[in-house]
Design a protein around this motif. Structure first.
Motif, mmCIF file in Angstrom:
data_model
loop_
_atom_site.group_PDB
_atom_site.id
_atom_site.type_symbol
_atom_site.label_atom_id
_atom_site.label_comp_id
_atom_site.label_asym_id
_atom_site.label_seq_id
_atom_site.Cartn_x
_atom_site.Cartn_y
_atom_site.Cartn_z
ATOM 1 N N PHE A 30 8.814 9.876 2.359
ATOM 2 C CA PHE A 30 9.628 8.323 2.883
ATOM 3 C C PHE A 30 9.597 8.442 4.272
ATOM 4 O O PHE A 30 9.287 7.408 4.935
ATOM 5 N N ILE A 31 9.949 9.622 5.039
ATOM 6 C CA ILE A 31 9.839 9.490 6.472
ATOM 7 C C ILE A 31 8.314 9.156 7.057
ATOM 8 O O ILE A 31 8.207 8.449 7.878
ATOM 9 N N SER A 32 7.378 9.811 6.540
ATOM 10 C CA SER A 32 5.964 9.556 6.716
ATOM 11 C C SER A 32 5.671 8.057 6.458
ATOM 12 O O SER A 32 5.009 7.474 7.426
ATOM 13 N N ASN A 51 14.156 20.643 -6.710
ATOM 14 C CA ASN A 51 13.054 20.925 -5.541
ATOM 15 C C ASN A 51 12.038 19.975 -4.879
ATOM 16 O O ASN A 51 11.283 20.042 -3.966
ATOM 17 N N GLU A 52 11.919 18.797 -5.820
ATOM 18 C CA GLU A 52 10.950 17.599 -5.214
ATOM 19 C C GLU A 52 11.767 17.033 -4.225
ATOM 20 O O GLU A 52 10.972 16.018 -3.537
ATOM 21 N N ASN A 53 13.165 16.812 -4.365
ATOM 22 C CA ASN A 53 13.691 16.000 -3.296
ATOM 23 C C ASN A 53 13.311 16.169 -1.823
ATOM 24 O O ASN A 53 13.075 15.112 -0.988
ATOM 25 N N GLN A 54 13.241 17.207 -1.256
ATOM 26 C CA GLN A 54 12.590 17.574 0.047
ATOM 27 C C GLN A 54 11.055 16.832 0.303
ATOM 28 O O GLN A 54 10.850 16.481 1.148
ATOM 29 N N GLY A 55 10.565 17.057 -0.881
ATOM 30 C CA GLY A 55 8.978 16.317 -0.522
ATOM 31 C C GLY A 55 8.997 14.810 -0.495
ATOM 32 O O GLY A 55 8.530 14.204 0.138
ATOM 33 N N PHE A 61 0.705 -1.169 0.110
ATOM 34 C CA PHE A 61 -0.026 0.092 -0.101
ATOM 35 C C PHE A 61 0.598 1.192 -0.053
ATOM 36 O O PHE A 61 0.495 2.194 -0.660
ATOM 37 N N SER A 62 1.796 1.231 0.949
ATOM 38 C CA SER A 62 2.935 2.510 0.748
ATOM 39 C C SER A 62 3.474 2.581 -0.612
ATOM 40 O O SER A 62 3.761 3.688 -0.918
ATOM 41 N N ILE A 63 3.958 1.578 -1.272
ATOM 42 C CA ILE A 63 4.779 1.716 -2.526
ATOM 43 C C ILE A 63 3.639 2.112 -3.486
ATOM 44 O O ILE A 63 4.070 3.344 -4.209
ATOM 45 N N VAL A 64 2.434 1.542 -3.357
ATOM 46 C CA VAL A 64 1.151 2.303 -4.470
ATOM 47 C C VAL A 64 1.066 3.661 -4.063
ATOM 48 O O VAL A 64 0.994 4.424 -5.057
ATOM 49 N N ILE A 65 1.112 4.108 -2.935
ATOM 50 C CA ILE A 65 0.638 5.539 -2.405
ATOM 51 C C ILE A 65 1.759 6.396 -3.043
ATOM 52 O O ILE A 65 2.083 7.375 -3.361
ATOM 53 N N GLY A 66 3.438 5.724 -2.529
ATOM 54 C CA GLY A 66 4.308 6.477 -2.949
ATOM 55 C C GLY A 66 4.662 6.744 -4.560
ATOM 56 O O GLY A 66 4.846 7.807 -4.856
ATOM 57 N N PHE A 113 2.986 14.455 -7.718
ATOM 58 C CA PHE A 113 3.728 15.543 -7.233
ATOM 59 C C PHE A 113 4.444 16.114 -8.235
ATOM 60 O O PHE A 113 4.664 17.423 -8.242
ATOM 61 N N SER A 114 5.294 15.344 -8.896
ATOM 62 C CA SER A 114 5.939 16.023 -10.080
ATOM 63 C C SER A 114 5.241 16.605 -11.134
ATOM 64 O O SER A 114 5.871 17.553 -11.601
ATOM 65 N N ARG A 115 4.134 15.961 -11.585
ATOM 66 C CA ARG A 115 3.409 16.787 -12.531
ATOM 67 C C ARG A 115 2.773 18.194 -11.741
ATOM 68 O O ARG A 115 2.712 19.116 -12.662
ATOM 69 N N GLN A 116 2.461 17.999 -10.729
ATOM 70 C CA GLN A 116 1.718 19.304 -10.070
ATOM 71 C C GLN A 116 3.024 20.453 -10.062
ATOM 72 O O GLN A 116 2.890 21.439 -10.080
ATOM 73 N N THR A 117 4.241 19.673 -9.514
ATOM 74 C CA THR A 117 5.548 20.520 -9.280
ATOM 75 C C THR A 117 5.712 21.394 -10.639
ATOM 76 O O THR A 117 6.047 22.684 -10.938
#
Length: 500
Positions: A196-198, A187-191, A20-25, A32-36
């Motif tokens: 990953f931490i979450s 700039n996406e690396n921080q996101g 589930f985490s992999i799918v969500i990630g 996130f990439s598209r939105q950025t």
């Protein structure tokens, strides 16, 4: 088993959470990439529009100055034009530093008016890929964007174009902003790190919860496992208390029912084993007596110890009597064994109950006459009473009951057989007025080899009432007995009429 099941549950839950985490990630990464990129493109468009709007005055003044210098005194116009371009160059340099992207100011023919360098300041001067398409769209009065792969920097890029117009809305030039996608991804690396931490924290919390929940889920199963281990060793004293109302609770209730049935089966088995032991002991005793008498008499006659004719005759009569007793005992044992065998079948057919009762009484009247006893049949129903059963076995049942009543009745007594019909059944009673059976004896009267305490001498085997009980069970009749000192002893046979 307990630990294996717990580990399996934790493993399955962890793998599910990980998947589930992999799918969500992955979904988050794509969105996130598209939105950025979308936000960065919108920001570039906004900056391009701001720069274009700011340059509108410079280009409008340049156009006016050019026209004035061509029609009037050129030197003064040249000085004014020089000052304008000095201010324009300073503004472009300032915008170049502010935009952080590559900037081109081009005309309609894609000729570069000026260029500024942001992210790739010294690497190239040519226009971006698809710049001409953007310029054409911008000269229609619209802001345009384009995505392409740059052969120069070797990665995807975004180009934004905004029109520079005069007061009449005529497009004088185009502002092009150019940016590499890699600068956006930085700039996406921080996101991604935050994601990953979450996910890691959520996975750890989920793992701890899975351990706690699996232990809670396994607890009643472990309890039932321990309970069944006790059942295997035939320990039925423990109880099972499952408080849940789900499928596990229902299984716990079924295990409790199973325990009760196993306990009852064990009790019946032990009673049956004890009854078999008692049966073997009793039958050994019953057989030993006539065999011993017969053997002793034969040895006396064979050795010639008895020579008087009258004594010899007495021994012969004794041998005959004991052989009759032995034969009767063996026949009763065989009869009882056949009736107790589930595979032994009896004939079930429509029979007339009146005929059976009359036949039974007729066969025993000679026996009753030897003691001057009277056999009476009362309330005999004139119309035929048809029931389903084996004529010979049902007749044997009533012969045993009537013969037993005659045996325990004194001389010149009465034995009454009555038939009382109800709505759905009929009750046949055999009453002996001159005998009494205690309540304790009534509980054991239908057991094998049971001999009633009586002052009247009897020569029975103690198997007659046991055979009668087996016959009634095979026909699904009810056999019972009551006894008191006022009315004597009465045996009841209850026969349902709907079994015909």
């Amino acid at each position: 088993m307990k630990n294996k099941l717990t580990r399996k549950l934790v493993l399955y839950f962890s793998l599910t959470l990980l998947l589930f985490s992999i799918v969500i990630g992955v979904a988050f990464s794509i969105l996130f990439s598209r939105q950025t990129i979308t936000i960065h493109t919108e920001e570039m468009t906004r900056r391009a529009v701001v720069i274009a709007n700011t340059l509108d005055d410079y280009f409008a003044e340049q156009e006016t100055t050019t026209e004035s210098s061509s029609s009037m005194h050129g030197m003064m116009g040249s000085n004014s034009s020089m000052k304008m371009w000095m201010g324009y160059s300073a503004f472009i340099q300032f915008m170049d530093q502010l935009a952080l992207d590559d900037i081109w100011i081009v005309d309609e023919n894609a000729n570069t008016i000026t260029v500024g360098h942001g992210m790739h300041s010294t690497e190239y001067n040519e226009l971006p890929t698809n710049a001409r398409d953007v310029i054409k769209k911008v000269y229609t009065g619209k802001t345009a964007t384009s995505d392409a792969f740059s052969n120069v920097i070797g990665e995807p890029t975004v180009t934004v174009g905004a029109p520079i117009t005069n007061d009449s809305g005529e497009v004088l030039a185009v502002v092009l902003l150019h940016s590499a996608i890699s600068s956006v991804h930085k700039n996406e690396n921080q996101g991604y790190l935050l994601l990953f931490i979450s996910i890691l924290i959520a996975w750890i919390i989920g793992l701890l919860l899975s351990i706690l929940l699996s232990k809670k889920f396994i607890a009643p199963i472990n309890q039932m496992s321990t309970f069944t281990e006790e059942l295997v060793v035939e320990n039925y004293n423990n109880s099972l208390d499952i408080a849940t109302k789900d499928e596990i609770g229902q299984l716990g209730k079924k295990l409790t029912v199973l325990k009760d049935r196993l306990a009852e089966a064990k009790f019946q088995r032990e009673n049956r084993e004890q009854a078999q032991k008692n049966f073997l002991s009793t039958i050994s005793h019953e057989l030993r007596t006539p065999v011993t008498v017969i053997r002793g008499s034969l040895e006396s006659l064979s050795d010639g110890l008895i020579k008087q004719p009258e004594k010899v005759e007495q021994y012969h009569q004794q041998l005959l009597a004991e052989s009759i007793v032995l034969e009767r005992l063996i026949n009763d044992l065989l009869e009882l064994s056949r009736l107790e065998n589930p595979e032994f079948t009896i004939t079930m057919e429509p029979v007339n109950l009146n005929d059976i009762l009359s036949d039974s009484l007729r066969s025993l009247r000679v026996t009753a006459s030897t003691k001057n006893q009277e056999l009476l049949l009362e309330n005999l129903i004139t119309e035929p009473i048809i029931i389903t059963g084996d004529y010979g076995r049902i007749r044997q049942l009533f012969v045993i009951l009537i013969e037993n009543a005659l045996k325990f009745s004194p001389n010149q007594s009465q034995v009454v057989v009555q038939a009382n019909q109800k709505a759905d059944h009929i009750i046949i009673s055999v009453q002996n007025f001159d005998s009494y059976i205690s309540p304790k004896e009534q509980k054991n009267i239908f057991q094998r080899f049971h001999q009633a305490d009586s002052d009247v001498p009897t020569d029975g085997t103690g198997l007659g009432l046991a055979i009668a009980k087996e016959i009634t069970d095979r026909h699904h009749f009810d056999l019972s007995v009551t006894s008191n000192k006022e009315t004597g002893t009465i045996f009841y046979v209850k026969i349902k009429l709907n079994n015909q």
